[in-house]
Write an enzyme that holds these catalytic residues in place. Structure first.
Site, PDB file in Angstrom:
ATOM      1  N   HIS A  49       0.836  -1.203   0.000  1.00  0.00           N
ATOM      2  CA  HIS A  49       0.000   0.000   0.000  1.00  0.00           C
ATOM      3  C   HIS A  49       0.867   1.249   0.000  1.00  0.00           C
ATOM      4  O   HIS A  49       2.093   1.178   0.116  1.00  0.00           O
ATOM      5  CB  HIS A  49      -0.991   0.005   1.157  1.00  0.00           C
TER       6      HIS A  49
ATOM      7  N   HIS B 257      -7.549  -0.578   5.593  1.00  0.00           N
ATOM      8  CA  HIS B 257      -6.520   0.343   6.090  1.00  0.00           C
ATOM      9  C   HIS B 257      -6.340   1.481   5.089  1.00  0.00           C
ATOM     10  O   HIS B 257      -6.342   2.659   5.452  1.00  0.00           O
ATOM     11  CB  HIS B 257      -5.217  -0.427   6.295  1.00  0.00           C
TER      12      HIS B 257
ATOM     13  N   ASP C 172      -0.524  -3.929   6.198  1.00  0.00           N
ATOM     14  CA  ASP C 172      -1.161  -3.390   7.395  1.00  0.00           C
ATOM     15  C   ASP C 172      -2.638  -3.775   7.471  1.00  0.00           C
ATOM     16  O   ASP C 172      -3.441  -3.080   8.097  1.00  0.00           O
ATOM     17  CB  ASP C 172      -1.020  -1.870   7.431  1.00  0.00           C
TER      18      ASP C 172
ATOM     19  N   HIS D 259       4.210  -4.442  10.715  1.00  0.00           N
ATOM     20  CA  HIS D 259       4.697  -3.767  11.919  1.00  0.00           C
ATOM     21  C   HIS D 259       4.858  -4.738  13.077  1.00  0.00           C
ATOM     22  O   HIS D 259       4.144  -5.748  13.161  1.00  0.00           O
ATOM     23  CB  HIS D 259       3.734  -2.657  12.352  1.00  0.00           C
TER      24      HIS D 259
ATOM     25  N   ASP E  61       5.705   4.968   5.092  1.00  0.00           N
ATOM     26  CA  ASP E  61       6.515   4.013   5.856  1.00  0.00           C
ATOM     27  C   ASP E  61       6.542   2.627   5.218  1.00  0.00           C
ATOM     28  O   ASP E  61       7.117   1.695   5.774  1.00  0.00           O
ATOM     29  CB  ASP E  61       6.038   3.931   7.312  1.00  0.00           C
ATOM     30  N   HIS E  62       5.968   2.507   4.027  1.00  0.00           N
ATOM     31  CA  HIS E  62       6.058   1.261   3.261  1.00  0.00           C
ATOM     32  C   HIS E  62       6.709   1.462   1.892  1.00  0.00           C
ATOM     33  O   HIS E  62       7.070   0.475   1.256  1.00  0.00           O
ATOM     34  CB  HIS E  62       4.669   0.644   3.104  1.00  0.00           C
TER      35      HIS E  62
ATOM     36  N   HIS F 228       1.384   4.044   1.875  1.00  0.00           N
ATOM     37  CA  HIS F 228       1.877   4.878   2.971  1.00  0.00           C
ATOM     38  C   HIS F 228       3.401   5.026   2.945  1.00  0.00           C
ATOM     39  O   HIS F 228       4.119   4.075   2.612  1.00  0.00           O
ATOM     40  CB  HIS F 228       1.422   4.311   4.313  1.00  0.00           C
TER      41      HIS F 228
END
Length: 255
Positions: free
Chosen positions: A56, A114, A133, A171, A60-61, A58
């Site tokens: 996805h 998400h 996530d 995570h 942080d990915h 975001h």
């Protein structure tokens, strides 16, 4: 097993995963939270990066995608519904599409909730699910763009996979998830045992990922919203599982 895996921390609480095809040597990074730990993992293992599988959009990915692609020429696979957020992608995929990493064949699962375009990757031969996530060890992602019904359907799609599937999530949230799960499902004996193991793992600095899907189905409250004990925990006895799931997710948001 046709594949081998290397799991390591990224950023403050992200999980990095490399999957290598033993037959061809092809190697995929699942998401790319940041480049440096992935580069260190590649050096440690001696593996060569060939693919990046994005779950996805975001940051942080995907923050490490551009640097890794430039360095290795890796093919980037990303969700078609989030194409504008992964401009480095070479291939956009959707529900039911097949993704190859060397000789390893993976199926794309559309798992919104998400984010609206979130996907997961299931490699049946390697018995591996990369859930991003959507599904966490003992938890699930926040509903940032989807409805409770969206996420419940996504989780049910993942729960239908074989029990011996290894679940790689995005995570390291397992300890806090375990504490919430115990509050929501205090009489679950399997959960009590698992929570104790998680406490020990984290005290020793160990990662808790991957987990087994059979354990998630037995202990993860968000996969158990159709069970009377979880409905009772949110005072929704006899209610639709979506309503129970929504109440559990809201409780966790404020836990």
């Amino acid at each position: 097993m046709p594949a081998e895996f290397h799991v390591f921390p990224c950023l403050s609480d992200n999980i990095g995963v490399l999957m290598r095809d033993k037959e061809t040597g092809a190697c995929a990074s699942i998401d790319a939270p940041e480049a440096e730990p992935i580069l260190a993992a590649l050096e440690q293992t001696g593996w060569k990066l060939t693919d990046i599988l994005v779950t996805h959009k975001h940051p942080d990915h995907v923050a490490g995608v551009a640097e890794l692609k430039e360095r290795f020429g890796a093919r980037v696979v990303a969700p078609v519904r989030e194409a504008e957020f992964v401009p480095e992608a070479d291939l956009f995929v959707n529900q039911g599409d097949t993704v190859m990493v060397g000789s390893l064949s993976g199926t794309v699962l559309f798992t919104p909730g998400h984010t609206a375009g979130h996907i997961s990757y299931y490699f049946a031969g390697a018995r591996a699910l990369f859930a991003g996530d959507t599904l966490f060890a003992l938890g699930c992602g926040r509903l940032l763009e989807g409805s409770p019904e969206d996420m419940w359907r996504s989780l049910q799609k993942l729960a239908a996979l074989p029990d011996d599937t290894q679940v790689f999530c995005g995570h390291e949230y397992t300890l806090s998830n375990a504490r919430f799960a115990l509050a929501a499902d205090p009489d679950n004996a399997a959960l009590k045992l698992r929570a104790a193991v998680v406490e020990g793992q984290r005290a020793d600095g160990q990662l808790t990922v991957p987990s087994l899907l059979r354990d998630e189905k037995a202990t993860n409250p968000f996969l158990r919203a159709d069970q009377p004990a979880l409905a009772a925990a949110v005072d929704l006895d006899g209610s639709d599982p979506v309503a129970v799931f929504a109440a559990l997710r809201e409780w966790k948001n404020n836990f």
